[in-house]
Design an enzyme around this catalytic site. Structure first.
Site, PDB file in Angstrom:
ATOM      1  N   GLU A   1      35.670  33.960  34.282  1.00  0.00           N
ATOM      2  CA  GLU A   1      34.296  34.741  34.399  1.00  0.00           C
ATOM      3  C   GLU A   1      34.106  33.999  33.032  1.00  0.00           C
ATOM      4  OE1 GLU A   1      33.080  38.337  35.899  1.00  0.00           O
ATOM      5  OE2 GLU A   1      34.408  38.180  37.933  1.00  0.00           O
TER       6      GLU A   1
ATOM      7  N   GLU B   1      38.999  42.419  38.564  1.00  0.00           N
ATOM      8  CA  GLU B   1      38.796  44.094  37.204  1.00  0.00           C
ATOM      9  C   GLU B   1      39.921  44.867  37.808  1.00  0.00           C
ATOM     10  OE1 GLU B   1      35.177  43.608  35.367  1.00  0.00           O
ATOM     11  OE2 GLU B   1      35.479  41.325  34.729  1.00  0.00           O
TER      12      GLU B   1
HETATM   13  C1  GAL Z   1      32.379  41.017  35.420  1.00  0.00           C
HETATM   14  C2  GAL Z   1      32.500  41.212  37.068  1.00  0.00           C
HETATM   15  C3  GAL Z   1      31.339  40.499  38.397  1.00  0.00           C
HETATM   16  C4  GAL Z   1      30.122  40.619  37.510  1.00  0.00           C
HETATM   17  C5  GAL Z   1      29.774  40.661  36.313  1.00  0.00           C
HETATM   18  C6  GAL Z   1      28.373  40.446  35.236  1.00  0.00           C
HETATM   19  O1  GAL Z   1      32.620  42.398  34.834  1.00  0.00           O
HETATM   20  O2  GAL Z   1      33.530  40.869  37.434  1.00  0.00           O
HETATM   21  O3  GAL Z   1      31.415  40.193  39.383  1.00  0.00           O
HETATM   22  O4  GAL Z   1      29.399  42.278  37.413  1.00  0.00           O
HETATM   23  O5  GAL Z   1      30.755  40.861  35.429  1.00  0.00           O
HETATM   24  O6  GAL Z   1      28.139  40.115  34.106  1.00  0.00           O
END
Ligand code: GAL
Length: 770
Positions: free
Chosen positions: A489, A415
């Protein structure tokens, strides 16, 4: 003694100066890989003073073993700077006189930076909490006792990724992975990347050796031996000439016949032994495992041995309660087992850094695909930070190349914003080292420049009017044509869920996972989806939690299931495990309306009797029709509120036969505490740990999610408890780890458990120490 500072080997693979040539005596065998563990017996102090460099008085120090954390943290609600410190580790090592030999010390993981001193002289330093550091200490050691000292900096330093801005996890601190000493010949193999081309069952192998030679000219042979199951063995020899210094050499190809491939269903591994010879003297040897597989990718998928694999996975942080990163082999292996065997997913993303060799070895052994990435989180620092990023990239790809389970290299920091110069470098360098695997990197922003092979996107689009939503891949990539696109994710922050949250909340969390998986699973626009995340983890206050625990896991920090994990688990073939987990506690009044609720199951249908005598049959929900085993929705069910509550029964059927049953009584009571250890045997030769989970159940075996209790844990024998000895029950369980004291004594150790409910009595678990 050499006084110049020596950088660690793999951080550019260069020594400051090389020693002069030493002739080798016949008959001596040197071995780089069968190193000696230096994990045990370090003196530790949670500060540093210059006089420690020369001290011989360790009375103010504590004796510790590796894996070690600079400070244990409470379960939650602690000061997030607790582990930020400069601390000192000292170990005295005894060496025989080195005869034309080299001594190499290897640190697999020290968080987050350290200086290494041997016998009061600085040997070098290393930056990065997740990369392997190796130093040639030959010129600093003598025969007899030698003082190895590390000054470990676990502050959140801006020049070391991922720090420099806010980060959603903690880095803890300390020597948290293995330390090993290798004694080698004057020419030795630093690492072997076992490269090959696979054509049907024939592998043309051309291992690339990263070597170090202290000889002016080395003319000798490399022997390569490959052994596999059913007595498979193939051995060959190549003549080589090596230059003095640190270099790489690619051996001429050799055809290896009758290869049986590595794949998810049959993760067949081979043992490789590579040895260096000069005039019948073995200078060094390296042993490792490999798996042969063909890896391809395009916009529609990832193909292993020509077969498309839809990626279904979870992100994993490597942290544990109390000790953070300091957990060894058994715990690391268990995580891979949970992912593949218990939850049934096929992929793990090592979020957001290189992970333990024990974890990766287990992924190889089990056939669990890995997306491994260089450390970083949402931020790119100055030049010194970028230098570490570049070193991390080499360190990751060179050291982990031989793991067949790794199928994607993450060459950008999770990110982070676009930095084309940096990411062109990391992508190109990665391709130079390893052209066989795709590169990627997870983004949160749309229209990011695609330098890598796969566009990975962390999609946290909120639900709208109950609809589960994802961005359209083209709307994210802004590319003219489709590109390989991976959901790296999802869910996570959209619905934090603590182990003891109520049943509606737990159910909604599970449905979130189901809803988004359902959108991806049969959609060729996605290579697959990797959910956020496997387990809860400690984090900073400014990210995702007020308690210092980010509760986005489908398992809690102790790897105990929340209902969301049954969404994954229920996708397994019933021949592996029959799963039926109702999102229902069996009591009236836990929700405003008792129905509907969902049952996560791989049964074909269920019969439900709720309170009255009316039994209704329910089938997999069409709302999740893309899933192999959609959850089943239990809707209206008789005069639910009118009659006296007489408990409930849910029966799952496969092939017309009863396959699973849940019974809920009209008057459930706490009836039992089941206590299970992951391992019955532990080695006491070194530190090994095992988890123990206590589950509180009613008389029908239902886990009592809201039960309130405390467990007192005592140990007897050569084991010790990790964390506090009074543990509160959360979500119907209390879990903890114990570890061996590494005293070498064999026999039995005991864990004695008591609760504040007398009727449960005392429970004893025996662990056999070997
Ligand atoms: C994302 C990040 C992860 C975690 C996640 C929580 O943006 O890449 O490491 O923090 O959010 O929802």
């Amino acid at each position: 003694m050499k006084k110049t500072e020596n950088r660690d080997l793999l951080s550019k693979f260069s020594f400051a100066t090389l020693a002069s040539q030493n002739p080798v005596k016949k008959g001596e065998r040197f071995n780089m890989r069968n190193g000696k563990s230096l994990n045990l017996g370090w003196w530790f102090k949670d500060d540093f003073k210059p006089e420690y460099i020369s001290t011989t008085d360790y009375s103010g120090f504590e004796k510790v073993n590796v894996p070690h954390t600079v400070k244990e943290v409470p379960y939650d609600c602690f000061d997030q700077t607790l582990t930020c410190a400069i601390s000192t580790y000292i170990k005295l090592i005894n060496l025989k006189k080195l005869k034309n030999q080299r001594a190499i010390i290897e640190f697999e993981g020290v968080s987050a930076a350290f200086d290494l001193y041997i016998n009061e002289i600085k040997v070098g330093s290393h930056k990065g909490a997740y990369s392997i550091a190796r130093f040639d200490i030959t010129n600093y050691v003598d025969a007899g006792s030698n003082k190895v000292m590390l000054i470990v900096d676990s502050n959140e330093r801006e020049d070391i990724p991922p720090n420099g801005a806010t980060v959603d996890y903690l880095l803890y601190g300390g020597i948290y992975r293995d330390v090993t000493l290798y004694i080698t010949g004057n020419t030795y193999i630093e690492q072997t990347m076992f490269k090959y081309d696979l054509n049907e069952q024939i592998a043309a192998v051309s291992p690339e050796l990263f070597y170090v030679s202290y000889q002016n000219e080395y003319t000798g042979q490399v022997k390569v031996k490959i052994s596999g199951r059913n007595g498979y063995s193939h051995e060959y020899i190549k003549d080589i000439t090596l230059e003095k210094g640190e270099h790489q050499i690619v051996l001429a190809p050799e055809s290896i016949p009758a290869i049986e491939c590595w794949d998810l269903a049959d993760p067949n591994m081979y043992d490789v032994n590579v040895s260096l010879w000069e005039s019948n003297v073995q200078m060094d040897e390296q042993e490792f495992k490999v798996g042969f597989r063909n890896l391809k990718w395009d916009v529609q998928g990832i193909y292993i041995n020509g077969k498309k694999v839809k990626i279904i996975g979870l992100n994993r942080h490597q942290s544990y309660p109390y000790v953070g990163y300091a957990m060894g082999k058994r715990a690391q292996e268990k995580d891979a087992e949970i992912l593949k065997r218990e939850l049934g997913v096929n992929t793990v993303r090592c979020a957001h850094y290189m992970q333990s060799k024990y974890f990766l070895d287990k992924c190889d052994e089990l056939g669990l695909l890995v997306f491994e990435e260089i450390p970083g989180w949402g931020h790119i620092g100055e030049e010194s930070f970028k230098e570490v990023v570049k070193n991390d990239l080499d360190n990751m790809v060179i050291n982990h190349f031989n793991h067949p389970s790794i199928v994607i290299w993450g060459t950008r920091l999770n990110e982070s914003s676009d930095d084309d110069e940096l990411y062109m470098y990391t992508h190109n360098r990665c391709k130079e080292l390893d052209p066989t695997r795709p590169t990627s990197g997870a983004r949160w922003h749309i229209g990011s420049n695609l330098i890598e092979d796969i566009y990975s996107y962390n999609d946290y689009t909120p639900r709208e009017q109950g609809e589960f939503l994802l961005q359209e891949p083209r709307a994210v990539t802004k590319t003219e044509a489709d590109v390989p696109y991976l959901l790296s994710e999802f869910v996570g922050a959209l619905l934090p869920t603590r182990p003891g949250d109520d049943e509606m909340h737990q159910e909604e969390f599970a449905l979130y996972h189901a809803g988004l998986m359902n959108k991806v699973i049969r959609n060729d626009q996605y290579l697959g989806a990797i959910a956020w995340c496997m387990c809860d983890y400690n984090t900073h206050n400014d990210h995702n939690s007020s308690t210092k625990i980010c509760s986005h896991g489908v398992l809690d920090m102790f790897r105990v299931p929340k209902w969301a994990s049954y969404m994954y688990r229920s996708q397994k073939n019933p021949s592996e495990e029959i799963v039926m987990q109702p999102c229902f506690m069996g009591g009236r009044g836990e929700r405003s309306e008792p129905v509907p609720f969902f049952v996560f199951t791989n049964c074909e249908y269920i019969d439900v009797t709720l309170s009255t005598d009316i039994t209704r049959r329910y089938y997999p929900s069409i709302k999740f029709a893309n899933l192999v085993h959609p959850p089943i929705e239990v809707k209206e069910n008789g005069e639910f509120w009118q009659d006296r509550w007489r408990g409930a029964t849910i029966i799952g059927y496969i092939g017309g036969k009863e396959a699973a049953r849940c019974t809920y009584s009209d008057n459930p009571r706490l009836d039992q505490m089941e206590a299970k250890a992951d391992n019955d045997f532990l080695s006491n030769e070194n530190v090994e740990e095992t988890r123990i989970v206590c589950t509180f159940m009613d008389e029908n075996g239902n886990r009592l999610l809201y039960h309130n209790n405390v467990v007192e844990v005592k140990t007897e024998g050569e084991i010790e408890l990790i964390g506090p000895s009074y543990i509160s029950v959360m979500g119907g369980t209390a879990a903890f780890w114990v570890k061996t004291k590494a005293t070498g004594t064999r026999g039995n150790a005991k864990v004695v458990l008591k609760t504040n409910r007398k009727e449960l009595g005392t429970k004893t678990i025996e662990i056999i120490l070997v």
